[in-house]
Design an enzyme around this catalytic site. Structure first.
Site, PDB file in Angstrom:
ATOM      1  N   ASN A   9      -3.902  -1.194   7.855  1.00 54.75           N
ATOM      2  CA  ASN A   9      -2.889  -1.550   8.848  1.00 54.75           C
ATOM      3  C   ASN A   9      -3.095  -0.610  10.035  1.00 54.75           C
ATOM      4  O   ASN A   9      -2.704   0.547   9.981  1.00 54.75           O
ATOM      5  CB  ASN A   9      -1.495  -1.373   8.228  1.00 54.75           C
ATOM      6  N   TRP A  10      -3.735  -1.152  11.060  1.00 54.52           N
ATOM      7  CA  TRP A  10      -4.139  -0.278  12.171  1.00 54.52           C
ATOM      8  C   TRP A  10      -2.989   0.059  13.124  1.00 54.52           C
ATOM      9  O   TRP A  10      -3.123   0.895  14.004  1.00 54.52           O
ATOM     10  CB  TRP A  10      -5.289  -0.931  12.955  1.00 54.52           C
ATOM     11  N   LYS A  11      -1.894  -0.657  12.983  1.00 52.22           N
ATOM     12  CA  LYS A  11      -0.713  -0.415  13.835  1.00 52.22           C
ATOM     13  C   LYS A  11      -1.094  -0.474  15.319  1.00 52.22           C
ATOM     14  O   LYS A  11      -2.007  -1.208  15.692  1.00 52.22           O
ATOM     15  CB  LYS A  11      -0.032   0.901  13.436  1.00 52.22           C
ATOM     16  N   HIS A  95       7.029  -5.236   7.324  1.00 53.09           N
ATOM     17  CA  HIS A  95       6.675  -3.810   7.297  1.00 53.09           C
ATOM     18  C   HIS A  95       7.905  -2.987   7.691  1.00 53.09           C
ATOM     19  O   HIS A  95       8.686  -3.407   8.548  1.00 53.09           O
ATOM     20  CB  HIS A  95       5.516  -3.533   8.262  1.00 53.09           C
ATOM     21  N   GLU A  97       8.318  -0.566   9.559  1.00 53.58           N
ATOM     22  CA  GLU A  97       8.460  -0.287  10.999  1.00 53.58           C
ATOM     23  C   GLU A  97       9.053  -1.493  11.723  1.00 53.58           C
ATOM     24  O   GLU A  97       9.804  -1.341  12.690  1.00 53.58           O
ATOM     25  CB  GLU A  97       7.100   0.131  11.586  1.00 53.58           C
ATOM     26  N   GLU A 167       6.011   0.208  -0.232  1.00 53.92           N
ATOM     27  CA  GLU A 167       5.812   1.331   0.683  1.00 53.92           C
ATOM     28  C   GLU A 167       7.111   2.100   0.835  1.00 53.92           C
ATOM     29  O   GLU A 167       7.988   1.704   1.619  1.00 53.92           O
ATOM     30  CB  GLU A 167       5.379   0.816   2.064  1.00 53.92           C
ATOM     31  N   GLY A 173       3.245   7.555   6.936  1.00 50.43           N
ATOM     32  CA  GLY A 173       2.853   8.366   8.082  1.00 50.43           C
ATOM     33  C   GLY A 173       3.372   9.795   8.037  1.00 50.43           C
ATOM     34  O   GLY A 173       3.302  10.525   9.011  1.00 50.43           O
ATOM     35  N   SER A 212       0.887   7.051   3.138  1.00 47.02           N
ATOM     36  CA  SER A 212       0.019   8.230   3.107  1.00 47.02           C
ATOM     37  C   SER A 212      -1.022   8.187   1.988  1.00 47.02           C
ATOM     38  O   SER A 212      -1.355   9.221   1.404  1.00 47.02           O
ATOM     39  CB  SER A 212       0.848   9.520   3.028  1.00 47.02           C
ATOM     40  N   GLY A 233      -2.477   3.029   6.372  1.00 48.67           N
ATOM     41  CA  GLY A 233      -2.243   3.190   7.806  1.00 48.67           C
ATOM     42  C   GLY A 233      -3.225   4.182   8.397  1.00 48.67           C
ATOM     43  O   GLY A 233      -4.378   3.861   8.703  1.00 48.67           O
ATOM     44  N   GLY A 234      -2.781   5.414   8.523  1.00 54.90           N
ATOM     45  CA  GLY A 234      -3.574   6.455   9.180  1.00 54.90           C
ATOM     46  C   GLY A 234      -5.015   6.553   8.708  1.00 54.90           C
ATOM     47  O   GLY A 234      -5.951   6.608   9.515  1.00 54.90           O
TER      48      GLY A 234
END
Ligand code: PGA
Length: 250
Positions: A9-11, A95, A97, A167, A173, A212, A233-234
């Site tokens: 998930n590159w956001k 998600h 966010e 999640e 994150g 994470s 993500g990251g």
């Protein structure tokens, strides 16, 4: 037998140049990943680039979000069929966010889930509790409620072939990961909730862990019985890290 799935998930990250580089890096390292499925969810505008580079490879691509609507006066929105037009296989739905920063409630998430299914996309339904909710001991209630809205709206059969990502919001994150035991407990609970409606769907459901996940903790998390992959993500923004998680799922 559930095939593991690792989805990036590159956001809201990257440029066209860095997207090209990341896609090339992922493609170059795939030879060792044969048993796990790999997918990336770039920002909408880079999806054509993902399609151009990944078509014919074993890597799938998808959207990070979609509109619940099919067409009309909805400025700034992207529909499920538009994602299909660009070869998307997956789409993230709900998600945290989106839920917290953009006010998407469970009813809207359920509508988006239905829109994704309708267009032939595979929804990756994200569920998870906030830190206060975990501290209050209501993690299971929160997750069950998030699942129930989708099941109520679309019926349990709509979950056939879908993917769920657990999640915990406090782990996204933050560098704080759920322990393998904490994650496994919620994953098993999610599967048991599904089994109340349909045993086969519960047994086949791929439940990804997200929050994470990185090369250093992926092996242990992915070794849990009910963890069938990761939503990253990251660590998905670096080809080497992402590939090392894919190999751990392999
Ligand atoms: P993270 O994000 O890996 O950076 O914690 C995961 C996600 O939000 O899907």
């Amino acid at each position: 037998m559930r095939q593991p799935l690792v989805a990036g998930n590159w956001k809201l990250n990257g440029s066209l140049a860095s997207t090209k580089e990341l896609l090339a890096g992922i493609k170059a390292g795939l030879a060792e990943v044969v048993n796990a499925e790999v997918a990336v969810c770039p920002p909408y505008i880079f999806i054509p680039e993902a399609q151009a580079q990944l078509a014919g490879s074993s890597v799938a691509w998808g959207g990070q979000n979609l509109s619940a609507e099919t067409s009309g006066a909805f400025t700034g929105e992207i529909s499920a069929s538009m994602l299909r037009d660009f070869g998307c296989k997956y789409v993230l739905v709900g998600h945290s966010e989106r839920r917290t920063l953009y006010g998407e409630d469970s009813a809207l998430v359920a509508k988006k889930f239905a829109a994704a299914k309708e267009a032939g996309l595979i929804p990756i339904l994200c569920v998870g509790e906030a830190l206060e909710e975990r501290q209050q001991g209501i993690t299971e209630d929160i997750v069950a409620g998030q699942l129930a809205t989708v099941i109520d709206q679309s019926g349990i059969t709509a979950l056939d072939g879908a993917v769920i990502a657990y999640e915990p919001v406090w782990a996204i994150g933050t560098g704080m990961t759920a322990t393998p035991e904490q994650a496994q407990a919620v994953h098993a609970y999610i599967r048991s909730q599904l089994a109340q409606h349909d045993n086969a769907i519960a047994g086949d459901m791929r439940i990804l862990y997200g929050g994470s996940m990185k090369p250093e903790n992926a092996v242990e998390l992915l070794a849990q019985d009910d963890i069938d992959g990761g939503l990253i993500g990251g660590a998905a923004l670096n080809a080497e890290n992402f590939l090392s998680i894919c190999k751990a799922a392999n």
